[in-house]
Design a protein around this motif. Structure first.
Motif, mmCIF file in Angstrom:
data_model
loop_
_atom_site.group_PDB
_atom_site.id
_atom_site.type_symbol
_atom_site.label_atom_id
_atom_site.label_comp_id
_atom_site.label_asym_id
_atom_site.label_seq_id
_atom_site.Cartn_x
_atom_site.Cartn_y
_atom_site.Cartn_z
ATOM 1 N N LYS A 129 10.422 -1.264 -29.001
ATOM 2 C CA LYS A 129 11.680 -0.588 -28.693
ATOM 3 C C LYS A 129 12.488 -0.345 -29.961
ATOM 4 C CE LYS A 129 12.281 -2.343 -23.970
ATOM 5 N NZ LYS A 129 13.138 -3.175 -23.078
ATOM 6 N N LEU A 130 12.567 -1.363 -30.822
ATOM 7 C CA LEU A 130 13.321 -1.231 -32.068
ATOM 8 C C LEU A 130 12.723 -0.141 -32.947
ATOM 9 C CD1 LEU A 130 15.544 -2.242 -33.937
ATOM 10 C CD2 LEU A 130 13.951 -3.984 -34.791
ATOM 11 N N GLU A 131 11.416 -0.134 -33.058
ATOM 12 C CA GLU A 131 10.765 0.887 -33.871
ATOM 13 C C GLU A 131 11.028 2.280 -33.296
ATOM 14 O OE1 GLU A 131 9.279 0.620 -36.740
ATOM 15 O OE2 GLU A 131 9.684 -1.532 -36.765
ATOM 16 N N ARG A 132 11.032 2.381 -31.968
ATOM 17 C CA ARG A 132 11.298 3.674 -31.335
ATOM 18 C C ARG A 132 12.715 4.131 -31.632
ATOM 19 N NH1 ARG A 132 13.275 5.504 -26.403
ATOM 20 N NH2 ARG A 132 12.323 7.449 -25.648
ATOM 21 N N GLU A 133 13.672 3.195 -31.542
ATOM 22 C CA GLU A 133 15.052 3.541 -31.845
ATOM 23 C C GLU A 133 15.212 3.959 -33.304
ATOM 24 O OE1 GLU A 133 17.310 0.162 -30.726
ATOM 25 O OE2 GLU A 133 17.106 0.499 -28.560
ATOM 26 N N LYS A 134 14.509 3.280 -34.195
ATOM 27 C CA LYS A 134 14.564 3.654 -35.606
ATOM 28 C C LYS A 134 14.036 5.072 -35.812
ATOM 29 C CE LYS A 134 14.181 -0.945 -37.712
ATOM 30 N NZ LYS A 134 13.332 -1.828 -38.549
ATOM 31 N N VAL A 135 12.949 5.371 -35.138
ATOM 32 C CA VAL A 135 12.360 6.709 -35.269
ATOM 33 C C VAL A 135 13.317 7.770 -34.742
ATOM 34 C CG1 VAL A 135 10.490 8.202 -34.458
ATOM 35 C CG2 VAL A 135 9.982 5.881 -35.205
ATOM 36 N N LEU A 136 13.927 7.491 -33.577
ATOM 37 C CA LEU A 136 14.878 8.445 -33.018
ATOM 38 C C LEU A 136 16.080 8.637 -33.941
ATOM 39 C CD1 LEU A 136 14.834 7.377 -29.243
ATOM 40 C CD2 LEU A 136 13.742 9.370 -30.281
ATOM 41 N N ALA A 137 16.556 7.517 -34.528
ATOM 42 C CA ALA A 137 17.680 7.617 -35.459
ATOM 43 C C ALA A 137 17.297 8.443 -36.689
ATOM 44 C CB ALA A 137 18.139 6.221 -35.874
ATOM 45 N N GLN A 138 16.110 8.235 -37.175
ATOM 46 C CA GLN A 138 15.655 9.002 -38.330
ATOM 47 C C GLN A 138 15.541 10.485 -37.997
ATOM 48 O OE1 GLN A 138 12.033 7.103 -39.519
ATOM 49 N NE2 GLN A 138 13.064 5.384 -40.508
ATOM 50 N N ILE A 139 15.074 10.766 -36.777
ATOM 51 C CA ILE A 139 14.977 12.162 -36.353
ATOM 52 C C ILE A 139 16.368 12.797 -36.298
ATOM 53 C CG2 ILE A 139 14.387 13.660 -34.409
ATOM 54 C CD1 ILE A 139 12.077 11.785 -33.795
ATOM 55 N N ALA A 140 17.346 12.051 -35.722
ATOM 56 C CA ALA A 140 18.717 12.565 -35.639
ATOM 57 C C ALA A 140 19.295 12.821 -37.025
ATOM 58 C CB ALA A 140 19.588 11.585 -34.858
ATOM 59 N N VAL A 141 19.079 11.882 -37.943
ATOM 60 C CA VAL A 141 19.572 12.046 -39.318
ATOM 61 C C VAL A 141 18.935 13.261 -39.978
ATOM 62 C CG1 VAL A 141 19.582 11.010 -41.624
ATOM 63 C CG2 VAL A 141 20.164 9.616 -39.630
ATOM 64 N N THR A 142 17.662 13.401 -39.770
ATOM 65 C CA THR A 142 16.948 14.528 -40.368
ATOM 66 C C THR A 142 17.468 15.854 -39.823
ATOM 67 O OG1 THR A 142 14.962 13.164 -40.633
ATOM 68 C CG2 THR A 142 14.674 15.544 -40.721
ATOM 69 N N GLN A 143 17.688 15.902 -38.490
ATOM 70 C CA GLN A 143 18.210 17.123 -37.889
ATOM 71 C C GLN A 143 19.608 17.441 -38.396
ATOM 72 O OE1 GLN A 143 17.842 16.263 -33.721
ATOM 73 N NE2 GLN A 143 15.726 17.002 -33.598
ATOM 74 N N ALA A 144 20.469 16.397 -38.467
ATOM 75 C CA ALA A 144 21.823 16.615 -38.960
ATOM 76 C C ALA A 144 21.816 17.095 -40.413
ATOM 77 C CB ALA A 144 22.640 15.324 -38.836
ATOM 78 N N GLN A 145 20.957 16.505 -41.225
ATOM 79 C CA GLN A 145 20.852 16.913 -42.625
ATOM 80 C C GLN A 145 20.363 18.345 -42.742
ATOM 81 O OE1 GLN A 145 21.778 14.988 -45.301
ATOM 82 N NE2 GLN A 145 21.521 16.890 -46.443
ATOM 83 N N ALA A 146 19.412 18.689 -41.875
ATOM 84 C CA ALA A 146 18.890 20.059 -41.896
ATOM 85 C C ALA A 146 19.987 21.057 -41.505
ATOM 86 C CB ALA A 146 17.705 20.179 -40.958
#
Length: 288
Positions: A201-218
């Motif tokens: 679960k933690l790894e999944r949340e980390k991945v989702l957070a990274q995806i959100a950060v990447t999208q926001a940065q883009a």
């Protein structure tokens, strides 16, 4: 001696020889999947394969040894794990005698029969080796890593008999620990499963957070690029307008009559119908 007597004597001889062959056994057969050891006065003289064979009557003895697969089962063998837990193991070994003449002769010389080999060599060696293997596992790993345990036991038992037999398979049928040990192992497995679930679960949340950060940065990069492009367009437009104004200014400075020429070019030839008193007539310069 008359010829008839000679013939009778010869026939009688062959009859005696035939009778001795029948009673003493001058021939024998070996089935497929067997080998026979021929012993003369206690000494091995030959090893025979499948087929029909002759032997010396009254002197040669034939001992048959099977080369077919044999199965030996060990029931409830006590073993100890690395953490000093006791278990009872039921396992079986499939093996077959190596069918070459040298190995069959050695097998007969040292053990006489397969039963002798099992009781004096295989059983003792198998018990010793399986205890050694279990001694490298804890009770917990023996229960949870059954496949690895089977592999290690098979490796340890692969060379039983010192080349006289070939181990074809080892199967651990049951490992019986105490109820307390099995419950403890089950509880540890459940706890580890919960930990793994939380980690996932933690790894999944980390991945989702990274995806959100990447999208926001883009998105931010895209907006910045758009703003830069717009600013550059405004700058270029301003530069162009400034250049145009400067060009006109330079042209006026170099040709003072350019304004009058432009007016003349745009005049349609008609004079104004009304005049403001005191004003001059457009485009008319009466000076010489």
């Amino acid at each position: 001696m008359r010829p008839s007597q000679i013939v009778g004597a010869v026939l009688a001889f062959f009859v005696v020889v035939f009778a001795l062959s029948l009673t003493g056994g001058s021939f024998y057969t070996v089935d497929e999947g067997e080998r026979s050891v021929v012993v003369n006065q206690g000494k091995i003289v030959s090893v025979s394969g499948p087929g029909f064979h002759w032997k010396t009557p009254f002197l040669d003895d034939v001992h048959v040894i099977s080369v077919r697969t044999q199965a030996v089962e060990f029931k409830e063998e006590p073993v100890y794990t690395a953490d000093r837990q006791t278990a009872n193991v039921t396992f079986s070994i499939n093996y077959a005698a190596v069918p070459s003449d040298i190995e069959i002769s050695t097998l007969y010389r040292e053990f006489q029969t397969l039963e002798g080999f099992e009781s004096r060599a295989l059983t003792r060696q198998a018990r010793e080796q399986i205890k050694n293997v279990f001694g490298t596992f804890t009770a917990d790993t023996a229960i949870r890593e059954r496949a690895r345990l089977n592999t290690e036991v098979a490796k340890a038992l692969a060379n039983l008999g010192e080349g006289l037999v070939k181990v074809e398979g080892v199967n651990i049928e049951n490992i019986n620990f105490s109820d307390a040990v099995e419950r403890a192992a089950e509880d540890r497995a459940k706890a580890e499963m919960l930990v793994q679930t939380e980690k996932q679960k933690l790894e999944r949340e980390k991945v989702l957070a990274q995806i959100a950060v990447t999208q926001a940065q883009a998105q931010a990069d895209s907006q910045l690029a758009t703003a830069k492009a717009n600013a550059e367009a405004v700058r270029l437009q301003g530069d162009a307008e400034a250049s145009a104004i400067k060009a006109k200014s330079d042209a006026l400075a170099q040709s003072p009559n350019l304004v009058e020429l432009t007016k003349a070019e745009r005049w349609n030839g008609a004079l104004p119908q009304t005049f403001v008193p005191g004003s001059a007539v457009p485009f008319l310069n009466l000076k010489n």
